[in-house]
Design an enzyme around this catalytic site. Structure first.
Site, PDB file in Angstrom:
ATOM      1  N   ARG A  71      34.981  40.035  29.079  1.00 18.44           N
ATOM      2  CA  ARG A  71      36.273  39.664  28.476  1.00 18.44           C
ATOM      3  C   ARG A  71      36.017  38.795  27.246  1.00 18.44           C
ATOM      4  NH1 ARG A  71      37.527  40.161  33.931  1.00 18.44           N
ATOM      5  NH2 ARG A  71      38.797  42.029  34.188  1.00 18.44           N
ATOM      6  N   ASP A 131      33.237  45.664  31.672  1.00 19.12           N
ATOM      7  CA  ASP A 131      34.604  45.688  32.183  1.00 19.12           C
ATOM      8  C   ASP A 131      35.467  46.488  31.208  1.00 19.12           C
ATOM      9  OD1 ASP A 131      37.050  44.966  33.615  1.00 19.12           O
ATOM     10  OD2 ASP A 131      35.833  43.386  34.525  1.00 19.12           O
ATOM     11  N   HIS A 139      37.563  49.265  36.340  1.00 21.68           N
ATOM     12  CA  HIS A 139      37.111  48.357  35.275  1.00 21.68           C
ATOM     13  C   HIS A 139      36.111  49.055  34.348  1.00 21.68           C
ATOM     14  CE1 HIS A 139      39.208  44.768  36.663  1.00 21.68           C
ATOM     15  NE2 HIS A 139      38.900  45.127  37.900  1.00 21.68           N
ATOM     16  N   GLU A 143      39.401  46.410  42.578  1.00 25.63           N
ATOM     17  CA  GLU A 143      40.568  46.792  41.778  1.00 25.63           C
ATOM     18  C   GLU A 143      40.419  48.166  41.132  1.00 25.63           C
ATOM     19  OE1 GLU A 143      42.113  42.381  40.542  1.00 25.63           O
ATOM     20  OE2 GLU A 143      40.553  43.245  39.275  1.00 25.63           O
ATOM     21  N   TRP A 148      36.260  38.138  48.392  1.00 26.79           N
ATOM     22  CA  TRP A 148      37.088  37.350  47.460  1.00 26.79           C
ATOM     23  C   TRP A 148      38.538  37.273  47.892  1.00 26.79           C
ATOM     24  CZ3 TRP A 148      40.628  39.336  43.524  1.00 26.79           C
ATOM     25  CH2 TRP A 148      40.713  40.738  43.462  1.00 26.79           C
ATOM     26  N   TYR A 166      37.662  30.319  42.577  1.00 26.07           N
ATOM     27  CA  TYR A 166      37.957  30.913  41.271  1.00 26.07           C
ATOM     28  C   TYR A 166      38.150  29.798  40.235  1.00 26.07           C
ATOM     29  CZ  TYR A 166      37.772  35.843  42.311  1.00 26.07           C
ATOM     30  OH  TYR A 166      37.305  37.105  42.605  1.00 26.07           O
ATOM     31  N   THR A 188      36.706  35.359  32.363  1.00 24.00           N
ATOM     32  CA  THR A 188      36.886  34.730  31.048  1.00 24.00           C
ATOM     33  C   THR A 188      38.014  35.327  30.202  1.00 24.00           C
ATOM     34  OG1 THR A 188      35.159  36.165  30.144  1.00 24.00           O
ATOM     35  CG2 THR A 188      34.471  33.996  30.961  1.00 24.00           C
ATOM     36  N   GLU A 189      39.056  35.812  30.849  1.00 18.57           N
ATOM     37  CA  GLU A 189      40.192  36.284  30.043  1.00 18.57           C
ATOM     38  C   GLU A 189      40.661  35.188  29.079  1.00 18.57           C
ATOM     39  OE1 GLU A 189      39.900  36.771  33.301  1.00 18.57           O
ATOM     40  OE2 GLU A 189      40.796  38.682  33.924  1.00 18.57           O
TER      41      GLU A 189
HETATM   42  C1  ACM Z   1      37.896  40.161  41.221  1.00 21.87           C
HETATM   43  O1  ACM Z   1      38.314  39.006  41.082  1.00 21.87           O
HETATM   44  N1  ACM Z   1      38.519  41.176  40.649  1.00 21.87           N
HETATM   45  C2  ACM Z   1      36.716  40.434  42.024  1.00 21.87           C
END
Ligand code: ACM
Ligand code: ZN
Length: 533
Positions: free
Chosen positions: A165, A194, A267, A331, A397, A422, A474-475
């Site tokens: 990111r 990603d 991703h 995701e 997670w 996180y 790191t968005e």
């Molecule tokens: C994640 O936070 N998408 C692993």
């Protein structure tokens, strides 16, 4: 009178201006036995740090100790092979322990001895000595006589970094590794690809970094379809294989393993932009300019997908010696797979009932491919959904459920639940007092309260919990100093979760130990959040 006070002042500054040395460092060691008589050993500039001859790793350890103390105190020490008699500090291996990272640190009339069960144990002991001394100036430090016996609670003590990111330069990654080393961490999880940028050079497919690294612009804030900044990001921002090797070596010298991650099958838009035929719809796809979860993922029914992934992993494993290779798995919406004739045909061919199993099929293929190279796969907890591949390690997670499911199936687990781990979440309740973050609230106290072994696990299942990790997505983290600010001091809390036995953890005592650690952060030039909650 004036002259006398001047002389006095000079005399004082020439001797010692050290803060009290205290072995109650972060993470707190397993046992600290101070001599009841309160004797002290004086470590003075010019002293020798000895290491066993013909052991280059120990020579490096000795030199690092000299450099560390030089940096934080100004003490000038010299590393010398085997001059044990005249040495003030002796570094030795040969301690008897099943844990290679175990060490003892002794201070007595003969000086300081750090003995490790292996060279890595010695390195961990060096960090303890360094933190015990802390920040000071002068040419002598007085060390109370002590025996510290220590070893980590967990074998896996990780920190993650997302370099897709936003890209972080090699020099900063070295600083990041230095930060991990101070905290006794031993794994760096490097998220290299990603939707928003591909950052690992694949020599057989140069377009991945020539074009897949570039997004046309970036959304401001988090809103999907929000306002964009209109600025291209990421051209030439990737790591060459040579740079990756440099990072691997720098980390290895600090006894830190680098686990690379290629996040798949989701991703993957940066790769799909370059190879649209690998998507279910055929594209076209643009390297993503926003955050969140994309619907487009790799097509599981196209045989070229596995060819592509194996080519990537072939080069990745050539560069990264890590036994664990992270294949993501998080995701990955299966919407496209449900509609894709190729994916549906593949499911029929394999006799699969669900799209989740199709993801497991990919994982199994890659696990077999990596096993031939002596490697194992690790994935985010979604890899459980269609059934785990044979030897996969799970990174849990979504709370602890993934860990419980994996451990009950006799699979290794690493705990990284969002609500404790996180570090892209806010660390202070007052959002205006800190840079923009992705949301949430994970203060130091919350991090500290994590117990990585879920209570539901039986005695037998507990052994599968290898450790814990904090993640830095790191968005919204765009610069090295911001990264340091998000990491520190929360990593102090995390490393005590990773290292210290649960019975020895005490948040009030931890808080009293934290200011000395923060002082060291400042001395080392690292940005950190001065407040903690
Ligand atoms: C994640 O936070 N998408 C692993
Ligand atoms: Zn498909």
């Amino acid at each position: 009178m004036k002259r006398i006070s001047l002389i006095l002042l000079c005399a004082v500054s020439a001797v010692t201006l050290f803060a009290q040395v205290d072995y109650n460092v972060i993470p707190l060691p397993l046992s600290i036995a101070l001599s009841p008589k309160g004797e002290e050993f004086s470590l003075t500039s010019g002293a020798v740090v000895s290491f066993p001859a013909d052991n280059p790793e120990m020579q490096r350890n000795a030199q690092m100790l000299c450099d560390y103390l030089g940096e934080s105190t100004g003490l000038s020490l010299t590393a010398e092979a085997s001059s044990r008699d005249k040495a003030a500090v002796r570094l030795l291996t040969g301690m008897k322990s099943d844990n290679p990272e175990a060490y003892t640190l002794t201070v007595d009339k003969n000086g300081v001895t750090i003995q490790g069960a292996s060279e890595s144990g010695v390195f961990r002991g060096i960090q303890t000595l360094r933190k015990a001394i802390g920040v000071a100036e002068g040419d002598t430090v007085k060390l109370p006589y002590v025996t510290v016996s220590d070893e980590p609670r967990f074998s896996y003590r990780g920190v993650h970094i997302d370099c897709s990111r936003h890209f972080f330069p090699v020099d900063f990654l070295k600083t990041y590794i230095d930060i991990l080393a101070l905290h006794g961490c031993n794994n760096l999880h490097w998220h290299l690809t990603d939707d928003q940028g591909w950052r690992f050079e694949v020599k057989s497919m140069p377009l991945l970094t020539e074009e897949g690294s570039i997004r046309k612009e970036t959304v401001i804030g988090s809103e999907v379809g929000g306002i964009f900044d209109g600025q291209e990001y990421g051209r030439n921002l990737y790591y060459t294989q040579e740079q990756c090797r440099e990072i691997v070596q720098y980390a290895a010298e600090r006894y830190i393993n680098v686990i690379p991650e290629i996040d798949l099958p989701g991703h993957m838009i940066a790769a799909l932009h370059v190879y649209p035929q690998l998507g279910c719809t055929g594209g076209p796809y643009e390297v993503w300019t926003q955050w969140g979860v994309a619907q487009d993922i790799l097509c599981a029914g196209n045989p070229e997908t596995l060819v592509f992934l194996k080519k990537v992993l072939d080069e990745l494993t050539d560069v990264f010696p890590s036994k664990l290779i992270h294949i993501g798995g998080d995701e990955a919406p299966r919407t496209r797979w449900r509609q894709c004739p190729k994916c549906q045909a593949k499911m029929r061919e394999l006799g699969l009932d669900s799209e989740a199993q199709l993801q497991t099929y990919i994982n199994q293929e890659l696990e077999a491919f990596l096993a031939e190279k002596g490697r194992s796969v690790i994935g985010w907890d979604e890899v459980l959904e269609g059934g785990l591949s044979e030897n996969a390690t799970v990174m849990s997670w979504h709370g602890a459920d993934g860990a419980v499911a994996a451990a009950s199936q006799h699979h290794n687990v690493i705990m990284t639940p969002t609500s404790y781990c996180y570090f892209d979440y806010y660390q202070l309740s007052n959002r205006d007092a800190q840079p923009r973050a992705i949301g949430g609230y994970v203060p130091v106290s919350k991090v500290y309260s994590l117990e990585p072994v879920p209570a539901e696990l039986s005695e037998e299942q507990r052994q599968y919990v290898l450790g814990a990790q904090c993640n830095l997505w790191t968005e919204h983290i765009i610069a090295p100093q911001q990264m340091e600010f998000m990491l520190l001091p929360r990593l102090s809390a995390m490393c005590e979760v990773q290292w210290t036995q649960a019975e020895r953890k005490d948040y009030e005592a931890f808080k009293s130990r934290l200011p000395r650690m923060m002082e060291l952060y400042g001395k080392l030039g690292w940005k950190y959040c001065r407040w903690f909650e």
